[in-house]
Write a protein that holds these residues in place. Structure first.
Motif, PDB file in Angstrom:
ATOM      1  N   VAL A 499       0.843  -1.200   0.000  1.00  0.00           N
ATOM      2  CA  VAL A 499       0.000   0.000   0.000  1.00  0.00           C
ATOM      3  C   VAL A 499       0.878   1.250   0.000  1.00  0.00           C
ATOM      4  CG1 VAL A 499      -1.775   1.294   1.239  1.00  0.00           C
ATOM      5  CG2 VAL A 499      -1.866  -1.200   1.176  1.00  0.00           C
ATOM      6  N   ARG A 500       0.585   2.177  -0.904  1.00  0.00           N
ATOM      7  CA  ARG A 500       1.309   3.442  -0.969  1.00  0.00           C
ATOM      8  C   ARG A 500       0.708   4.453   0.006  1.00  0.00           C
ATOM      9  NH1 ARG A 500       0.993   3.213  -7.528  1.00  0.00           N
ATOM     10  NH2 ARG A 500       2.720   1.739  -7.834  1.00  0.00           N
ATOM     11  N   TYR A 501       1.581   5.323   0.531  1.00  0.00           N
ATOM     12  CA  TYR A 501       1.105   6.386   1.402  1.00  0.00           C
ATOM     13  C   TYR A 501       1.940   7.637   1.145  1.00  0.00           C
ATOM     14  CZ  TYR A 501      -0.787   8.854   5.356  1.00  0.00           C
ATOM     15  OH  TYR A 501      -1.423   9.789   6.128  1.00  0.00           O
ATOM     16  N   PRO A 502       1.315   8.835   1.187  1.00  0.00           N
ATOM     17  CA  PRO A 502       1.997  10.052   0.730  1.00  0.00           C
ATOM     18  C   PRO A 502       3.244  10.463   1.492  1.00  0.00           C
ATOM     19  CG  PRO A 502      -0.377  10.393   0.758  1.00  0.00           C
ATOM     20  CD  PRO A 502      -0.130   9.067   1.411  1.00  0.00           C
ATOM     21  N   THR A 503       3.489   9.942   2.697  1.00  0.00           N
ATOM     22  CA  THR A 503       4.713  10.322   3.425  1.00  0.00           C
ATOM     23  C   THR A 503       5.814   9.272   3.303  1.00  0.00           C
ATOM     24  OG1 THR A 503       4.009   9.315   5.513  1.00  0.00           O
ATOM     25  CG2 THR A 503       3.346  11.597   5.112  1.00  0.00           C
ATOM     26  N   HIS A 504       5.582   8.199   2.587  1.00  0.00           N
ATOM     27  CA  HIS A 504       6.537   7.095   2.566  1.00  0.00           C
ATOM     28  C   HIS A 504       7.517   7.199   1.393  1.00  0.00           C
ATOM     29  CE1 HIS A 504       3.667   4.269   5.003  1.00  0.00           C
ATOM     30  NE2 HIS A 504       4.062   5.323   5.669  1.00  0.00           N
ATOM     31  N   GLY A 505       8.803   7.138   1.715  1.00  0.00           N
ATOM     32  CA  GLY A 505       9.880   7.082   0.722  1.00  0.00           C
ATOM     33  C   GLY A 505      10.888   6.032   1.151  1.00  0.00           C
ATOM     34  N   PHE A 506      12.135   6.198   0.749  1.00  0.00           N
ATOM     35  CA  PHE A 506      13.171   5.226   1.129  1.00  0.00           C
ATOM     36  C   PHE A 506      14.541   5.744   0.724  1.00  0.00           C
ATOM     37  CE2 PHE A 506      12.194   4.412  -3.240  1.00  0.00           C
ATOM     38  CZ  PHE A 506      13.303   3.822  -3.836  1.00  0.00           C
ATOM     39  N   ARG A 507      15.578   5.095   1.223  1.00  0.00           N
ATOM     40  CA  ARG A 507      16.935   5.312   0.738  1.00  0.00           C
ATOM     41  C   ARG A 507      17.562   3.948   0.527  1.00  0.00           C
ATOM     42  NH1 ARG A 507      20.131   9.167   3.855  1.00  0.00           N
ATOM     43  NH2 ARG A 507      18.201   9.926   4.770  1.00  0.00           N
ATOM     44  N   VAL A 508      18.652   3.908  -0.218  1.00  0.00           N
ATOM     45  CA  VAL A 508      19.242   2.623  -0.596  1.00  0.00           C
ATOM     46  C   VAL A 508      20.488   2.353   0.231  1.00  0.00           C
ATOM     47  CG1 VAL A 508      18.339   2.780  -2.943  1.00  0.00           C
ATOM     48  CG2 VAL A 508      20.650   3.612  -2.470  1.00  0.00           C
ATOM     49  N   ALA A 509      20.852   1.081   0.299  1.00  0.00           N
ATOM     50  CA  ALA A 509      22.115   0.635   0.877  1.00  0.00           C
ATOM     51  C   ALA A 509      22.884  -0.108  -0.196  1.00  0.00           C
ATOM     52  CB  ALA A 509      21.871  -0.258   2.093  1.00  0.00           C
ATOM     53  N   LEU A 510      24.178  -0.314   0.050  1.00  0.00           N
ATOM     54  CA  LEU A 510      25.042  -0.985  -0.919  1.00  0.00           C
ATOM     55  C   LEU A 510      25.960  -1.946  -0.200  1.00  0.00           C
ATOM     56  CD1 LEU A 510      26.083  -1.216  -3.876  1.00  0.00           C
ATOM     57  CD2 LEU A 510      27.636   0.669  -3.365  1.00  0.00           C
TER      58      LEU A 510
END
Length: 512
Positions: A499-510
């Motif tokens: 489910v998508r929500y307007p405050t949700h994002g992310f960052r990546v790891a390597l």
């Protein structure tokens, strides 16, 4: 009455002589555009075209993705039918969340906003329509809902209340037009903060009951030991958590803007959870913009806090070397994936702000595309890696100390430029001691781990914690809409995986 069709197959047919029209129990979703007449008066042709595009690009595919059937559109609305009440409500939430993103780039008086009602009831099925009180109640619920909201009946609530990660506000029994009995009505609160409040109340009750049970057992044990004069009483010392060791950090050279690539870090990689998403097609590396990364040597720290039951017990965790995105993934970076047809939607907003309205499954699509296109081990961070990186070698309430200070995070009451009405440009506020920006506030950030209600049994090596409730995944950081307690490095929450929500994002790891 017209030709009769089987509702699922669409094949023509008629009921046998003497038999009534087919009926079935179904979850009915009724949607309607608020202020449709006003919008048509403002821009008749433009509004009509926009509504048709929304039906084609959002309403129809979202209903299909949630295993529903679009019964009909009504010019300014739609009726859909579902076997599952859970899928009916999830579909409604996704539609409303996507409409927020679609409206963000246009003037307020041109917004298209749906009101949605969901009901569980018996319906009569005809060729191209459905009838009965089950449909009527859904339509009445839609009529009393505010623009952008989802109202559900008590029948739907009883079916979904323990199966979805969201909150519910009881509005009591409502008398609605042309329905004899009052209808129990609930407002769906799909944001993580609403769910957190509901969950904390439940856990507080459970902890109280557990405390009483422990007290009874302890009293029984004490009585038994006192009744045994020859028994030896052994004192068991409680070992406190190890203090955090300040890990060595490789600070990267400053870079003019987000989006530049950095070399991966040599060393061992943390365990990864297998992605449930099919890998997207390979994309030429030259067309894949790599996020700017910060190399971290890893080390030991005390993970968790005593501020919330979900953050206990505090325990020592050792994290292996890895690299973390210097910023959350931006709109520019996300839209490169969307342009390659590897991510499910095109994000709106300025290029240098964090992408939002992203589900965990969306984030997995992005990191799979990034890894395939660059031939590097990009992924979502584990929950332990995220907290290690967010703390920046500190053990205080926030990475800068125990009290809120302006200019360090973006949230509702963070003060200064951080108290914004929307996410600010990445890198606008101060970095933490590891050189990472927006590790608290700005946008909620997905991590790889499935949700567990506390840290009992959690791995101590910084690896991804699989198992548990994988219908929802962990989110960290808090957002610009939350208050300051959500931007603590120890704060953790969860949300439905798809489910998508307007405050949700992310960052990546390597991985190195």
């Amino acid at each position: 009455m017209g030709e009769i069709r089987d509702f699922r197959s669409g094949k023509p047919g008629k009921p046998p002589p003497g038999e009534s029209m087919p009926r079935r129990l179904a979850a009915i979703v009724a949607g309607d555009i608020a202020g449709y007449s006003r919008l048509m008066e403002l821009d008749e042709e433009g509004t009509h075209n926009r509504v048709k595009r929304i039906e084609r690009d959002l309403i129809e595919p979202t209903i299909s993705e949630h295993h529903g059937k679009l019964v009909k559109t009504t010019g300014d609305g739609f009726i859909a039918m579902f076997d599952s009440p859970v899928e009916a409500v999830r579909c409604s939430i996704v539609i409303q969340q996507n409409m927020i993103g679609r409206n963000a780039a246009i003037a307020r008086d041109h917004w298209i906003e749906y009101r949605i009602g969901v009901n569980l009831g018996d319906v009569i099925i005809e060729a191209d329509d459905i009838f009965g009180d089950g449909v009527n109640v859904a339509s009445r619920l839609e009529g009393i809902a505010a623009p952008g909201e989802v109202f559900i009946s008590g029948g739907i609530y009883e079916q979904i209340k323990h199966k979805m990660v969201c909150g519910y506000e009881s509005l009591g029994d409502k008398k609605v037009k042309n329905i004899t009995d009052p209808v129990r009505v609930y407002r769906v609160l799909p944001d993580a903060a609403a769910y957190q409040r509901t969950r904390r109340r439940r856990e507080s009750i459970l902890l109280t009951l557990l405390g009483l049970a422990v007290a009874v057992i302890a009293g029984g044990v004490l009585w038994y030991m006192l009744a045994q004069p020859r028994s030896k009483l052994i004192d068991v010392a409680q070992v406190p958590p190890s203090p955090a060791a300040s890990p060595a950090v490789q600070q990267p050279a400053p870079s003019p803007a987000p989006g530049q690539a950095a070399s991966p870090v040599p060393g061992a990689a943390p365990t990864q959870q297998a992605s449930p998403q099919a890998a997207p097609p390979a994309t030429p590396a030259a067309s894949v913009p790599e996020p700017e990364m910060v190399s971290l040597q890893g080390g030991s720290f005390s993970m968790g806090s005593n501020d919330d039951p979900s953050e206990r017990p505090i325990r020592k965790v050792t994290v292996k070397p890895f690299a973390m995105g210097k910023y959350p993934v931006t709109v520019r970076e996300w839209n490169a994936c969307a342009a390659a047809k590897a991510c499910g939607f095109t994000a709106s907003g300025k290029d240098d702000v964090p992408v939002t309205n992203v589900s965990w499954s969306d984030a997995k699509q992005y990191v799979a595309w990034l890894a395939e296109g660059t031939k590097k081990a990009y992924r979502l961070p584990s929950e332990a890696e995220w907290e290690y990186a967010a703390r920046g070698g500190t053990q205080s309430r926030y990475w800068w100390g125990d009290q809120m200070q302006s200019g360090n995070a973006s949230c509702k009451d963070c003060g200064g430029a951080g108290a914004a009405e929307q996410p600010v440009k990445v890198g606008s506020l101060k970095p933490n001691p590891f050189g990472l920006y927006d590790m608290g506030g700005s946008v909620d950030q997905w991590v790889e781990d499935c949700w567990h209600r506390n840290y009992q049994g959690a791995p101590a090596d910084g690896a991804v914690w699989s198992g548990g409730d994988c219908g929802s995944h962990v989110i960290r950081s808090g957002s610009w809409k939350n208050d300051a307690r959500y931007v603590r490095p120890a704060n953790r929450d969860n949300y439905d995986t798809n489910v998508r929500y307007p405050t949700h994002g992310f960052r990546v790891a390597l991985s190195p």
